[in-house]
Design an enzyme around this catalytic site. Structure first.
Site, PDB file in Angstrom:
ATOM      1  N   ASP A  29       0.729  -1.338  -0.040  1.00 49.56           N
ATOM      2  CA  ASP A  29      -0.092  -0.178   0.060  1.00 49.56           C
ATOM      3  C   ASP A  29       0.768   1.131  -0.056  1.00 49.56           C
ATOM      4  O   ASP A  29       1.970   1.415   0.553  1.00 49.56           O
ATOM      5  CB  ASP A  29      -0.996  -0.171   1.071  1.00 49.56           C
ATOM      6  CG  ASP A  29      -1.924   1.138   1.013  1.00 49.56           C
ATOM      7  OD1 ASP A  29      -2.339   1.436   0.102  1.00 49.56           O
ATOM      8  OD2 ASP A  29      -2.566   1.391   2.273  1.00 49.56           O
ATOM      9  N   ASN A  31       1.163   3.448  -3.107  1.00 51.36           N
ATOM     10  CA  ASN A  31       1.536   3.775  -4.341  1.00 51.36           C
ATOM     11  C   ASN A  31       1.030   5.131  -4.619  1.00 51.36           C
ATOM     12  O   ASN A  31       2.116   6.017  -5.289  1.00 51.36           O
ATOM     13  CB  ASN A  31       1.062   2.821  -5.388  1.00 51.36           C
ATOM     14  CG  ASN A  31       1.797   1.517  -5.132  1.00 51.36           C
ATOM     15  OD1 ASN A  31       2.686   1.180  -4.354  1.00 51.36           O
ATOM     16  ND2 ASN A  31       1.215   0.340  -5.773  1.00 51.36           N
ATOM     17  N   GLY A  32      -0.013   5.313  -4.654  1.00 48.10           N
ATOM     18  CA  GLY A  32      -0.773   6.660  -5.005  1.00 48.10           C
ATOM     19  C   GLY A  32      -0.091   7.756  -4.137  1.00 48.10           C
ATOM     20  O   GLY A  32       0.103   8.963  -4.964  1.00 48.10           O
ATOM     21  N   ARG A  33       0.224   7.871  -2.824  1.00 47.90           N
ATOM     22  CA  ARG A  33       0.577   8.675  -2.056  1.00 47.90           C
ATOM     23  C   ARG A  33       1.921   9.207  -2.462  1.00 47.90           C
ATOM     24  O   ARG A  33       2.419  10.195  -2.524  1.00 47.90           O
ATOM     25  CB  ARG A  33       0.465   8.394  -0.643  1.00 47.90           C
ATOM     26  CG  ARG A  33      -1.073   8.932   0.080  1.00 47.90           C
ATOM     27  CD  ARG A  33      -1.277   8.083   1.427  1.00 47.90           C
ATOM     28  NE  ARG A  33      -1.358   6.794   1.088  1.00 47.90           N
ATOM     29  CZ  ARG A  33      -1.479   5.785   2.155  1.00 47.90           C
ATOM     30  NH1 ARG A  33      -1.324   6.304   3.450  1.00 47.90           N
ATOM     31  NH2 ARG A  33      -1.576   4.499   1.861  1.00 47.90           N
ATOM     32  N   TRP A  34       2.722   8.097  -2.844  1.00 55.04           N
ATOM     33  CA  TRP A  34       4.173   8.125  -3.055  1.00 55.04           C
ATOM     34  C   TRP A  34       4.092   9.067  -4.421  1.00 55.04           C
ATOM     35  O   TRP A  34       4.943   9.832  -4.705  1.00 55.04           O
ATOM     36  CB  TRP A  34       4.712   6.745  -3.488  1.00 55.04           C
ATOM     37  CG  TRP A  34       6.156   6.955  -3.590  1.00 55.04           C
ATOM     38  CD1 TRP A  34       7.227   6.824  -3.118  1.00 55.04           C
ATOM     39  CD2 TRP A  34       6.366   6.986  -5.157  1.00 55.04           C
ATOM     40  NE1 TRP A  34       8.262   6.807  -3.751  1.00 55.04           N
ATOM     41  CE2 TRP A  34       8.138   6.842  -4.813  1.00 55.04           C
ATOM     42  CE3 TRP A  34       6.225   6.902  -6.319  1.00 55.04           C
ATOM     43  CZ2 TRP A  34       8.882   6.953  -5.894  1.00 55.04           C
ATOM     44  CZ3 TRP A  34       6.892   7.157  -7.438  1.00 55.04           C
ATOM     45  CH2 TRP A  34       8.375   7.089  -7.341  1.00 55.04           C
ATOM     46  N   HIS A  46       2.140   3.053  -8.992  1.00 55.97           N
ATOM     47  CA  HIS A  46       1.881   1.433  -9.281  1.00 55.97           C
ATOM     48  C   HIS A  46       3.132   0.994 -10.076  1.00 55.97           C
ATOM     49  O   HIS A  46       3.482  -0.111  -9.896  1.00 55.97           O
ATOM     50  CB  HIS A  46       0.720   1.308 -10.120  1.00 55.97           C
ATOM     51  CG  HIS A  46      -0.755   1.704  -9.268  1.00 55.97           C
ATOM     52  ND1 HIS A  46      -0.616   1.390  -8.014  1.00 55.97           N
ATOM     53  CD2 HIS A  46      -1.712   2.694  -9.377  1.00 55.97           C
ATOM     54  CE1 HIS A  46      -2.046   2.052  -7.484  1.00 55.97           C
ATOM     55  NE2 HIS A  46      -2.399   2.531  -8.414  1.00 55.97           N
ATOM     56  N   THR A  75     -10.944  -6.570  -3.987  1.00 56.71           N
ATOM     57  CA  THR A  75     -12.319  -6.648  -4.580  1.00 56.71           C
ATOM     58  C   THR A  75     -12.843  -5.286  -4.281  1.00 56.71           C
ATOM     59  O   THR A  75     -14.028  -5.302  -5.377  1.00 56.71           O
ATOM     60  CB  THR A  75     -13.228  -7.917  -3.687  1.00 56.71           C
ATOM     61  OG1 THR A  75     -13.198  -7.669  -2.288  1.00 56.71           O
ATOM     62  CG2 THR A  75     -12.840  -9.461  -4.413  1.00 56.71           C
ATOM     63  N   ASN A  77     -10.952  -2.834  -5.046  1.00 51.56           N
ATOM     64  CA  ASN A  77     -10.465  -1.756  -5.760  1.00 51.56           C
ATOM     65  C   ASN A  77     -10.871  -1.376  -7.347  1.00 51.56           C
ATOM     66  O   ASN A  77     -10.519  -0.487  -7.825  1.00 51.56           O
ATOM     67  CB  ASN A  77      -8.842  -2.277  -5.899  1.00 51.56           C
ATOM     68  CG  ASN A  77      -7.930  -1.908  -4.703  1.00 51.56           C
ATOM     69  OD1 ASN A  77      -7.082  -2.832  -4.729  1.00 51.56           O
ATOM     70  ND2 ASN A  77      -8.189  -1.029  -3.974  1.00 51.56           N
ATOM     71  N   LEU A 197      -6.665  -4.225   8.012  1.00 47.80           N
ATOM     72  CA  LEU A 197      -6.240  -5.135   7.126  1.00 47.80           C
ATOM     73  C   LEU A 197      -6.949  -5.051   5.820  1.00 47.80           C
ATOM     74  O   LEU A 197      -6.706  -5.793   4.689  1.00 47.80           O
ATOM     75  CB  LEU A 197      -6.742  -6.569   7.870  1.00 47.80           C
ATOM     76  CG  LEU A 197      -5.676  -7.058   8.968  1.00 47.80           C
ATOM     77  CD1 LEU A 197      -6.358  -8.291   9.641  1.00 47.80           C
ATOM     78  CD2 LEU A 197      -4.294  -7.432   8.494  1.00 47.80           C
ATOM     79  N   SER A 198      -7.969  -4.177   5.523  1.00 44.60           N
ATOM     80  CA  SER A 198      -8.566  -3.931   4.394  1.00 44.60           C
ATOM     81  C   SER A 198      -8.974  -5.240   3.738  1.00 44.60           C
ATOM     82  O   SER A 198      -8.818  -5.301   2.498  1.00 44.60           O
ATOM     83  CB  SER A 198      -7.780  -3.173   3.466  1.00 44.60           C
ATOM     84  OG  SER A 198      -7.478  -1.927   4.114  1.00 44.60           O
TER      85      SER A 198
HETATM   86  C1  IPE Z   1      -5.475  -2.634   0.320  1.00 41.41           C
HETATM   87  O1  IPE Z   1      -5.209  -1.064  -0.105  1.00 41.41           O
HETATM   88  C2  IPE Z   1      -5.381  -3.138  -1.062  1.00 41.41           C
HETATM   89  C3  IPE Z   1      -3.980  -3.444  -1.612  1.00 41.41           C
HETATM   90  C4  IPE Z   1      -3.295  -3.022  -0.981  1.00 41.41           C
HETATM   91  C5  IPE Z   1      -4.144  -4.061  -3.087  1.00 41.41           C
HETATM   92  P1  IPE Z   1      -6.311  -0.119  -0.203  1.00 41.41           P
HETATM   93  O2  IPE Z   1      -5.575   1.215  -0.439  1.00 41.41           O
HETATM   94  O3  IPE Z   1      -7.325  -0.475  -1.341  1.00 41.41           O
HETATM   95  O4  IPE Z   1      -6.888  -0.004   1.120  1.00 41.41           O
HETATM   96  P2  IPE Z   1      -7.982   1.112   1.772  1.00 41.41           P
HETATM   97  O5  IPE Z   1      -8.812   1.782   0.936  1.00 41.41           O
HETATM   98  O6  IPE Z   1      -6.799   2.351   2.441  1.00 41.41           O
HETATM   99  O7  IPE Z   1      -8.511   0.312   3.137  1.00 41.41           O
HETATM  100  C1  IPE Z   2      -1.703   0.315  -3.239  1.00 43.56           C
HETATM  101  O1  IPE Z   2      -1.352   1.602  -3.395  1.00 43.56           O
HETATM  102  C2  IPE Z   2      -1.915  -0.636  -4.673  1.00 43.56           C
HETATM  103  C3  IPE Z   2      -3.253  -0.844  -4.859  1.00 43.56           C
HETATM  104  C4  IPE Z   2      -4.308  -0.783  -3.922  1.00 43.56           C
HETATM  105  C5  IPE Z   2      -3.789  -1.384  -6.225  1.00 43.56           C
HETATM  106  P1  IPE Z   2      -2.682   2.510  -3.235  1.00 43.56           P
HETATM  107  O2  IPE Z   2      -3.083   3.094  -4.595  1.00 43.56           O
HETATM  108  O3  IPE Z   2      -3.729   1.985  -2.620  1.00 43.56           O
HETATM  109  O4  IPE Z   2      -1.930   3.911  -2.855  1.00 43.56           O
HETATM  110  P2  IPE Z   2      -2.554   4.861  -1.689  1.00 43.56           P
HETATM  111  O5  IPE Z   2      -3.084   3.825  -0.623  1.00 43.56           O
HETATM  112  O6  IPE Z   2      -3.630   5.521  -2.570  1.00 43.56           O
HETATM  113  O7  IPE Z   2      -1.495   5.722  -1.370  1.00 43.56           O
HETATM  114 MG    MG Z   3      -4.057   2.324  -0.504  1.00 50.58          MG
END
Ligand code: IPE
Ligand code: IPE
Ligand code: MG
Length: 243
Positions: A29, A31-34, A46, A75, A77, A197-198
């Protein structure tokens, strides 16, 4: 050797190689914030995250960990923008094509956990192929959770177990989980600062040691993993008993 180098090797040396977890699971987890921190699109995070997975899987294999399970796509995402979902699916496809070419040579078994009926027929065929190839390979096993949800896995197993007319025992039930045959993870790691744990490995985590850290997945490296293992090795695992 300078002081800095000695310090570094000393830290790495703290991992007790005789007490490694057999199975490590990671929620990849952050990737987006990075990416956001760097002014880049989320998809750039990603792409780097996929490289970090390769690096960490190789490190686990070389350490002697037997199983690595990673959460790649949940499930839930599918709620994300189509462009982001498409980029993730393209990364999975590239990874599988690469794996098909190299897994036999590198003695890596690859298994996909999740409901594959929702991914494209092309990806489904690649998943089938890598799962099938893995049956004939011995060695380190990487499990990639793709369209995976712990609740979905439990329902799926309950339905299969019932349809097979089997008595609902823990042992019978576990044979129908996506993770059938794989021991429960001793250690579950979630980077990125989220303490939840998501929907990851809800059945298997019953007695797992949980480790949370603030590092975003694209910044995760071998030393971050060492720190998690060292922390795990300090835990007193009682399983409900007394010592
Ligand atoms: C959990 O991360 C799923 C994966 C890393 C693939 P999310 O980013 O989807 O979880 P939440 O939304 O923060 O709970
Ligand atoms: C995890 O990184 C990858 C997936 C859930 C597919 P995120 O995309 O959730 O990154 P954040 O949590 O938004 O930073
Ligand atoms: Mg995330």
């Amino acid at each position: 050797m300078g002081l800095f180098d000695r310090k570094k090797s000393c830290k790495a040396g703290q991992v007790d190689m005789s007490r490694l977890p057999r199975h490590i699971a990671i929620i990849m987890d952050g990737n987006g914030r990075w990416a956001k921190k760097r002014g880049l699109p989320r998809t750039a995070g990603h792409k780097v995250g996929a490289e970090v997975f390769r690096k960490i899987a190789t490190y686990c294999k070389n350490l002697g960990v037997e199983y690595l399970t990673v959460y790649a796509f949940s499930t839930e995402n599918w709620k994300r923008p189509a462009e982001e979902v498409d980029t993730l699916m393209a990364l999975f496809k590239n990874y599988m094509l690469e794996a098909i070419d190299t897994m036999e040579r590198d003695h890596i078994r690859l298994q996909f956990f999740g409901d594959m009926s929702a991914v494209s027929p092309e990806l489904q065929a690649l998943v089938e192929r890598t799962n099938e190839m893995s049956r004939h390979i011995e060695g380190f096993q990487a499990n990639i959770c793709l369209n995976y949800g712990g609740r979905d896995e439990i329902l799926h197993a309950a339905r299969e177990c019932t349809a097979a007319g089997e008595e609902l025992t823990e042992e019978n039930f576990a044979k129908h989980l996506y993770s059938a045959g794989v021991p429960d993870p001793e250690l579950i790691i979630r980077p990125s600062g989220e303490i939840r744990l998501s929907n990851f490995l809800l059945w298997q985590c019953a007695y797992s040691e949980l480790y949370f850290c603030d590092t975003l997945w694209p910044d995760f490296d071998e030393r971050t993993l060492d720190a998690a293992i060292i922390d795990y090795q300090k835990r007193d695992r009682r399983f409900g008993g007394v010592k």
